[in-house]
Structures are given as structure tokens and as C-alpha cells.
Design a protein around this motif. Structure first.
Motif, PDB file in Angstrom:
ATOM      1  N   UNK A  31     -36.572  -4.055  30.916  1.00  0.00           N
ATOM      2  CA  UNK A  31     -35.909  -5.121  31.646  1.00  0.00           C
ATOM      3  C   UNK A  31     -36.305  -5.013  33.115  1.00  0.00           C
ATOM      4  N   UNK A  32     -36.211  -6.137  33.815  1.00  0.00           N
ATOM      5  CA  UNK A  32     -36.447  -6.146  35.253  1.00  0.00           C
ATOM      6  C   UNK A  32     -35.158  -6.597  35.915  1.00  0.00           C
ATOM      7  N   UNK A  33     -34.624  -5.727  36.769  1.00  0.00           N
ATOM      8  CA  UNK A  33     -33.386  -6.032  37.485  1.00  0.00           C
ATOM      9  C   UNK A  33     -33.710  -6.388  38.930  1.00  0.00           C
ATOM     10  N   UNK A  34     -33.000  -7.355  39.452  1.00  0.00           N
ATOM     11  CA  UNK A  34     -33.007  -7.633  40.882  1.00  0.00           C
ATOM     12  C   UNK A  34     -31.760  -6.971  41.433  1.00  0.00           C
ATOM     13  N   UNK A  35     -31.945  -6.153  42.475  1.00  0.00           N
ATOM     14  CA  UNK A  35     -30.824  -5.389  43.017  1.00  0.00           C
ATOM     15  C   UNK A  35     -30.651  -5.654  44.505  1.00  0.00           C
ATOM     16  N   UNK A  36     -29.431  -5.463  44.955  1.00  0.00           N
ATOM     17  CA  UNK A  36     -29.117  -5.527  46.376  1.00  0.00           C
ATOM     18  C   UNK A  36     -29.174  -4.100  46.905  1.00  0.00           C
ATOM     19  N   UNK A  37     -30.020  -3.881  47.909  1.00  0.00           N
ATOM     20  CA  UNK A  37     -30.193  -2.550  48.498  1.00  0.00           C
ATOM     21  C   UNK A  37     -29.094  -2.263  49.523  1.00  0.00           C
ATOM     22  N   UNK A  38     -28.905  -0.999  49.867  1.00  0.00           N
ATOM     23  CA  UNK A  38     -27.877  -0.640  50.849  1.00  0.00           C
ATOM     24  C   UNK A  38     -28.045  -1.340  52.207  1.00  0.00           C
ATOM     25  N   UNK A  39     -29.280  -1.726  52.551  1.00  0.00           N
ATOM     26  CA  UNK A  39     -29.515  -2.397  53.840  1.00  0.00           C
ATOM     27  C   UNK A  39     -29.377  -3.917  53.749  1.00  0.00           C
ATOM     28  N   UNK A  40     -28.965  -4.434  52.588  1.00  0.00           N
ATOM     29  CA  UNK A  40     -28.767  -5.862  52.411  1.00  0.00           C
ATOM     30  C   UNK A  40     -29.976  -6.603  51.862  1.00  0.00           C
ATOM     31  N   UNK A  41     -31.139  -5.974  51.846  1.00  0.00           N
ATOM     32  CA  UNK A  41     -32.335  -6.581  51.272  1.00  0.00           C
ATOM     33  C   UNK A  41     -32.231  -6.552  49.744  1.00  0.00           C
ATOM     34  N   UNK A  42     -33.155  -7.261  49.076  1.00  0.00           N
ATOM     35  CA  UNK A  42     -33.206  -7.211  47.616  1.00  0.00           C
ATOM     36  C   UNK A  42     -34.526  -6.581  47.182  1.00  0.00           C
ATOM     37  N   UNK A  43     -34.528  -6.045  45.965  1.00  0.00           N
ATOM     38  CA  UNK A  43     -35.720  -5.421  45.389  1.00  0.00           C
ATOM     39  C   UNK A  43     -35.657  -5.586  43.876  1.00  0.00           C
ATOM     40  N   UNK A  44     -36.769  -5.329  43.215  1.00  0.00           N
ATOM     41  CA  UNK A  44     -36.783  -5.354  41.760  1.00  0.00           C
ATOM     42  C   UNK A  44     -36.939  -3.931  41.236  1.00  0.00           C
ATOM     43  N   UNK A  45     -36.341  -3.695  40.092  1.00  0.00           N
ATOM     44  CA  UNK A  45     -36.420  -2.408  39.414  1.00  0.00           C
ATOM     45  C   UNK A  45     -36.824  -2.662  37.968  1.00  0.00           C
ATOM     46  N   UNK A  46     -37.943  -2.050  37.542  1.00  0.00           N
ATOM     47  CA  UNK A  46     -38.375  -2.121  36.146  1.00  0.00           C
ATOM     48  C   UNK A  46     -37.726  -0.945  35.433  1.00  0.00           C
ATOM     49  N   UNK A  47     -36.966  -1.245  34.387  1.00  0.00           N
ATOM     50  CA  UNK A  47     -36.170  -0.213  33.719  1.00  0.00           C
ATOM     51  C   UNK A  47     -36.496  -0.156  32.231  1.00  0.00           C
ATOM     52  N   UNK A  48     -36.849   1.030  31.763  1.00  0.00           N
ATOM     53  CA  UNK A  48     -37.074   1.266  30.340  1.00  0.00           C
ATOM     54  C   UNK A  48     -35.772   1.773  29.746  1.00  0.00           C
ATOM     55  N   UNK A  49     -35.303   1.090  28.721  1.00  0.00           N
ATOM     56  CA  UNK A  49     -34.105   1.511  27.991  1.00  0.00           C
ATOM     57  C   UNK A  49     -34.553   2.288  26.760  1.00  0.00           C
ATOM     58  N   UNK A  50     -33.903   3.428  26.512  1.00  0.00           N
ATOM     59  CA  UNK A  50     -34.253   4.325  25.404  1.00  0.00           C
ATOM     60  C   UNK A  50     -32.963   4.920  24.858  1.00  0.00           C
ATOM     61  N   UNK A  51     -32.845   5.085  23.531  1.00  0.00           N
ATOM     62  CA  UNK A  51     -31.580   5.566  22.957  1.00  0.00           C
ATOM     63  C   UNK A  51     -31.274   7.043  23.230  1.00  0.00           C
ATOM     64  N   UNK A  52     -32.229   7.766  23.796  1.00  0.00           N
ATOM     65  CA  UNK A  52     -32.030   9.198  24.013  1.00  0.00           C
ATOM     66  C   UNK A  52     -32.723   9.997  22.927  1.00  0.00           C
ATOM     67  N   UNK A  53     -32.853  11.288  23.176  1.00  0.00           N
ATOM     68  CA  UNK A  53     -33.584  12.146  22.246  1.00  0.00           C
ATOM     69  C   UNK A  53     -32.989  13.543  22.247  1.00  0.00           C
ATOM     70  N   UNK A  54     -33.476  14.330  21.311  1.00  0.00           N
ATOM     71  CA  UNK A  54     -33.077  15.735  21.192  1.00  0.00           C
ATOM     72  C   UNK A  54     -34.331  16.578  21.076  1.00  0.00           C
ATOM     73  N   UNK A  55     -34.207  17.847  21.433  1.00  0.00           N
ATOM     74  CA  UNK A  55     -35.295  18.805  21.287  1.00  0.00           C
ATOM     75  C   UNK A  55     -34.665  20.168  21.000  1.00  0.00           C
ATOM     76  N   UNK A  56     -35.410  21.011  20.282  1.00  0.00           N
ATOM     77  CA  UNK A  56     -34.848  22.291  19.850  1.00  0.00           C
ATOM     78  C   UNK A  56     -35.788  23.443  20.168  1.00  0.00           C
ATOM     79  N   UNK A  57     -35.259  24.445  20.874  1.00  0.00           N
ATOM     80  CA  UNK A  57     -35.938  25.721  21.049  1.00  0.00           C
ATOM     81  C   UNK A  57     -35.523  26.538  19.821  1.00  0.00           C
TER      82      UNK A  57
END
Length: 189
Positions: A31-57
Motif C-alpha cells: 500500500x502507499x500511504x500519504x502522511x502528515x509529517x511533524x513539520x506539517x509537510x506531507x510525504x508518501x510511505x510505501x508499506x509492505x504488509x506481511x502476516x508475520x513469521x516464525x523461526x527456530x534455533x
């Protein structure tokens, strides 16, 4: 500020103005989000959504179980600890037990959570839950139809050589080897 409880009041918080789905796959979505930055400007954020994973030692007679498989994004064969994604609604511990047996053919009679970590927090929400066990019994491997790998038990020295050679280069396995090394030195994870 400690936890994310009051994250919206943090001075660095980025408020989402718009979220646009781009891609929906079997494992990830983008997804691509448009966000409001702390300084009042806007920016885009490309976000990968993933269900999570496990790993075992998984430690067996002083050696660590690893799997070797081809990783298409890297175009190389990798040596990694047993791991896999969470199924919908699946608890991480149950997924860790399942993945361990599916990939290695060993069942853990007991397992302990070591830590959970973000893989790439700059663009992905994936969290890997890392477990450890040295309480193994033979089981039966059940590879997925599209999964081709071999399993072996390696010494700490072999693991360190694989790191030096670049055969081990993923974060979860590097973390596992360093945790195992700490265990070998101190007796504690």
C-alpha cells in the motif's frame, strides 16, 4: 516514550491522510500511504504488509539444524534456520512447532520464545518470532508442494564459516548464530 500506547502524541508521529492499496498477493500486500509529517509537510510511505513469521534455533546434539534452499529474490542458495510465515489466526508458538517439523523432520517436545523482531521497519511491518529448543525427537518432514530444501545439522564453527562465505546472510539466521554463540560462551540465551 516507552510503548506505542500513546504513539499519536509522540512528536515524530506521522498521521495517515490516505492509504491506497497497490497489490494484494498470497504472502504480502503493498500500500502507499500519504502522511502528515511533524513539520506539517506531507510525504508518501510505501508499506509492505506481511502476516508475520516464525523461526527456530533447533539444537540437536550440540549442532544446529539448518535448511538449504534457493531464494529467488537474492538469486542464490541460502543456509537458514527453519522458518515460515504465520497462517491466518495461528499463534506464533504453534507455527514454530509446525515449521520446525515440516522443514526438518524433528518435533520439539518443548520450545521457548527468545525474541520478536522487525525485519525491515522502514518499509515492512513483518515481525519474526524467534524460538529456541534443544528438546527434539524424530518426526516427519512435510514440505509444501513448492518447497525444495535439504536439512543438515551444523556445528557452530561451520555456521561461522557459512557466514564468512556468505552462505548465511539473512538476519534471522545471523541472529540465531550469534545467540547460539552467546549460549555456548555463557550457558544462557
Amino acid at each position: 516514550m516507552s510503548a506505542n500506547k500513546d504513539i499519536a502524541s509522540h512528536p515524530f508521529y506521522e498521521r495517515t491522510l490516505e492509504s491506497k492499496p497497490i497489490f494484494e498477493g498470497r504472502i504480502i500486500s503493498l500500500q502507499v500511504d500519504t502522511v502528515s509529517l511533524p513539520n506539517g509537510e506531507t510525504a508518501t510511505r510505501e508499506i509492505v504488509r506481511h502476516p508475520g513469521a516464525v523461526a527456530v534455533v533447533a539444537l540437536l546434539d550440540g549442532k544446529m539444524l539448518v535448511v538449504e534452499q534457493f531464494r529467488k529474490p537474492l538469486e542464490k542458495v541460502q543456509v537458514e534456520i527453519p522458518a515460515g510465515k504465520l497462517d491466518a489466526g495461528e499463534e506464533p508458538e504453534a507455527a514454530a512447532l509446525r515449521e520446525l517439523e515440516e522443514e526438518t523432520g524433528y518435533r520439539a517436545r518443548s520450545i521457548r520464545h527468545l525474541h520478536s523482531f522487525s525485519t525491515s521497519p522502514g518499509f515492512a511491518e513483518e515481525v519474526v518470532h524467534l524460538y529456541v529448543t534443544d528438546d527434539l525427537e524424530p518426526g516427519q518432514a512435510h514440505l509444501d508442494d513448492e518447497e525444495f530444501l535439504t536439512c543438515e545439522a551444523i556445528t557452530l564453527e561451520q555456521a561461522q564459516a557459512y557466514i564468512a562465505e556468505g552462505r548465511i546472510c539473512d538476519a534471522k539466521t545471523l541472529l540465531a548464530v550469534y545467540a547460539w554463540r552467546m549460549y555456548a560462551l555463557t550457558g544462557a540465551f
